[in-house]
Design an enzyme around this catalytic site. Structure first.
Site, PDB file in Angstrom:
ATOM      1  N   LYS A 180      50.921  40.935  30.809  1.00 39.86           N
ATOM      2  CA  LYS A 180      50.409  41.346  32.137  1.00 39.86           C
ATOM      3  C   LYS A 180      49.127  40.528  32.328  1.00 39.86           C
ATOM      4  O   LYS A 180      48.140  40.707  31.632  1.00 39.86           O
ATOM      5  CB  LYS A 180      50.097  42.844  32.126  1.00 39.86           C
ATOM      6  CG  LYS A 180      50.185  43.531  33.480  1.00 39.86           C
ATOM      7  CD  LYS A 180      49.253  43.010  34.536  1.00 39.86           C
ATOM      8  CE  LYS A 180      47.918  43.734  34.512  1.00 39.86           C
ATOM      9  NZ  LYS A 180      46.966  43.133  35.505  1.00 39.86           N
ATOM     10  N   GLU A 255      40.425  45.106  22.271  1.00 37.03           N
ATOM     11  CA  GLU A 255      39.240  44.237  22.278  1.00 37.03           C
ATOM     12  C   GLU A 255      38.456  44.596  23.534  1.00 37.03           C
ATOM     13  O   GLU A 255      38.841  44.205  24.638  1.00 37.03           O
ATOM     14  CB  GLU A 255      39.671  42.764  22.311  1.00 37.03           C
ATOM     15  CG  GLU A 255      40.578  42.348  21.170  1.00 37.03           C
ATOM     16  CD  GLU A 255      39.864  42.317  19.830  1.00 37.03           C
ATOM     17  OE1 GLU A 255      38.628  42.228  19.822  1.00 37.03           O
ATOM     18  OE2 GLU A 255      40.540  42.409  18.797  1.00 37.03           O
ATOM     19  N   CYS A 289      32.365  39.359  26.898  1.00 39.08           N
ATOM     20  CA  CYS A 289      32.192  40.599  26.133  1.00 39.08           C
ATOM     21  C   CYS A 289      31.033  40.422  25.168  1.00 39.08           C
ATOM     22  O   CYS A 289      30.360  41.369  24.813  1.00 39.08           O
ATOM     23  CB  CYS A 289      33.473  40.923  25.388  1.00 39.08           C
ATOM     24  SG  CYS A 289      34.055  39.552  24.379  1.00 39.08           S
ATOM     25  N   GLU A 388      27.798  48.458  30.239  1.00 38.59           N
ATOM     26  CA  GLU A 388      28.075  47.018  30.320  1.00 38.59           C
ATOM     27  C   GLU A 388      28.201  46.615  31.789  1.00 38.59           C
ATOM     28  O   GLU A 388      28.969  47.223  32.534  1.00 38.59           O
ATOM     29  CB  GLU A 388      29.390  46.712  29.596  1.00 38.59           C
ATOM     30  CG  GLU A 388      29.703  45.241  29.575  1.00 38.59           C
ATOM     31  CD  GLU A 388      31.108  44.955  29.081  1.00 38.59           C
ATOM     32  OE1 GLU A 388      32.041  45.691  29.466  1.00 38.59           O
ATOM     33  OE2 GLU A 388      31.272  44.000  28.317  1.00 38.59           O
TER      34      GLU A 388
END
Ligand code: NAD
Length: 491
Positions: A180, A255, A289, A388
């Site tokens: 995806k 992750e 990240c 974040e």
């Protein structure tokens, strides 16, 4: 060739070797983050399209698994050869759909190829272990077997490496894949998948579905015939995926996000620390990240460091020309999220030392540019310290000494990467051992992991798995014990 001539205007799914549009017929615009213009539409897949892709993968997987791993590696090498030939085209697509400078897009395409080469080589190893047995005349070993159908979901920040980090380890291990793609960057995935096909990857071994997370992504995770899920994205979505996989007892690799600390000690080279802070906080517009967003500075050098950091931040040039060093963020939603979070921090008493708003000067006002932003006077428990933002925004904190720096570095829900700037070996070693993170760096940036090394986080940054590196083989294979009794009649 202009970038728009490299791909179809409606980006199709790739299912069982055929390009098909979603059965429901819906389309989602793909925007150029630099100016907000429409560059294509992706097909909006639903559960029925995902089911077709999973069925195609299941049908192709047995033969692919039966293909010797060395031969699978040959096909991956051939994919690398074609990717090398078409690097410029891939880079053009990445630059257009993700809003990047061409040198950065080329670098990312190169990173994706490096990763693919590493896993192509794994076809000649794909190692198990031989062990000793406690029983005479008995031999014990492990062999790796593919999981089956791998459902992969990726984020948009570095589209070509994100594709490579998941697809190539899954393939070399003998799995068939349903990917995806990220809805903001589906074109590079389509381009790379077409190259895989051209290089001789059998039909159905790699299937692509485009669409929205809550529709196509969720359907892929829910599908009972998917054996392993690997997800790169936010912690919020990662938690939902973990719940679904937990209920189904499905293998899952997550992750996730980070809020990564960069510590500047009193013995650091301050100019180098500023350069690395800017690279950590602003490269890829902070959309890593592993980006550094919590800058923790010893009190004795705080004022000097902050002055230099603010000056270096003001010197950042926005845009996607080769001279610019800070591009747009991926979409308007992300931009709005970070602008409003900075505004709330300011209202709560934070000082915005530079930036803080959408950038419109020298860049299209219709683009998704965020000013590079530095704040201080922020409580470590405040929203902006613990959330974040995935943009070019960092907060500077003042600490008295090393112990206080380490405590603050660890005072976060996340634990992905961390960095320290110091000339002291002892401090460097204490930090790298004591900090709660999956990757640590001394005198560099908070990013910089390499494709042959394991990457992943602790706490809310992941679920303990590591990709890529040889550790990714543990995600995409099942280990089977094999015992050989060579003289069973004597046992
Ligand atoms: P996101 O979680 O919103 O989306 C990531 C992917 O998940 C997209 O393809 C999206 O369509 C899909 N998705 C969304 N909702 C879903 C659902 N309910 N079920 C299944 N799939 C769903 O993340 P984002 O904002 O696009 O990406 C940024 C995030 O990715 C940041 O948190 C960043 O730290 C993280 N990231 C982590 C790594 C890593 O290696 N740890 C690398 C890159 C990005």
């Amino acid at each position: 060739m202009p970038s728009s001539a490299l791909y179809p205007q409606e980006i199709p799914n790739l299912i069982g070797g055929k390009e098909v549009l979603a059965k429901g017929g819906g389309l989602v615009p793909v925007l150029n983050p630099h100016d907000g213009s429409e560059i294509a539409h992706l097909t909006r897949s639903q559960a029925v399209d995902v089911a077709d892709a999973v069925a195609a993968a299941r049908a192709a997987q047995k033969d692919w698994a039966a293909t010797p791993a060395v031969r699978r590696g040959h096909i991956l090498h051939q994919i690398c050869n074609l990717l090398e030939e078409r690097t410029e085209d891939l880079a053009k697509i990445v630059a257009l759909e993700a809003g990047k400078r061409m040198p950065d897009a080329r670098g990312e395409a190169g990173g994706a190829i490096q990763c693919a080469r590493f896993f192509a080589g794994e076809g000649q190893r794909l190692f198990g272990r031989t062990m000793t047995s406690g029983v005479p005349n008995k031999y014990a070993m492990t062999v790796r077997q593919p999981c089956g159908v791998a459902g992969l979901i990726i984020a948009a920040n570095t589209p070509a490496p994100n594709f490579a980090w998941k697809v190539f380890p899954a393939l070399i291990c003998g799995n068939a894949v349903v990917l995806k793609t990220a809805e903001d960057t589906p074109i590079s995935s389509w381009f790379m998948a077409k190259i895989c096909e051209e290089a001789g990857l059998p039909a159905g071994v790699l299937n692509l579905v485009h669409g929205l997370g809550a529709e196509a992504g969720q359907a892929l995770v829910d599908h009972e015939d998917v054996d392993v899920v690997s997800f790169t994205g936010s912690t919020r979505v990662g938690r939902m995926i973990a719940e679904t996989c937990g209920r189904q007892l499905k293998k899952v690799s997550l992750e996730l996000g980070g809020k990564n600390p960069l510590v500047v000690c009193d013995d650091a080279d301050l100019d180098a620390a500023v350069t690395w802070t800017c690279a950590s906080a602003y490269s890829n517009a902070g959309q890593r990240c592993a980006s550094g967003s919590r800058i923790i500075v010893f009190a004795s050098v705080y004022d000097t460091f902050v002055e230099k950091l603010v000056a270096a931040t003001k010197a950042q040039t926005l845009g996607i020309t080769d001279g610019g060093n800070l591009g747009p963020v991926i979409n308007k939603r992300q931009l709005d999220t970070m602008v409003s979070c900075v505004a709330r921090a300011k209202a709560a008493g934070a000082r915005v030392l530079v930036g803080g708003e959408q950038a419109t000067e020298g860049v299209p006002a219709t683009g998704f540019y965020m000013q590079p932003t530095v704040l201080d006077g922020v409580d470590p428990q405040a929203e902006i310290s613990r959330t974040e933002l995935f943009g070019p925004v960092c907060v500077v904190y003042k600490v008295s000494d090393f112990d206080a720096a380490l405590i603050l570095a660890n005072d976060s829900p996340y634990g992905l990467t961390a960095c320290i700037h110091t000339k002291s070996f002892d401090r460097a070693m204490q930090f790298t051992y004591g900090v709660q993170a999956g990757a640590t760096v001394v005198n560099g940036g908070t990013f910089g992991s390499e494709p042959h090394m394991p990457f992943g986080g602790v706490k809310a940054s992941g679920n303990g798995t590591r990709e890529p590196g040889t550790e990714a083989l543990d995600v995409y294979t099942e280990l089977k014990d094999v015992y050989l009794n060579i003289t069973p009649d004597r046992l």
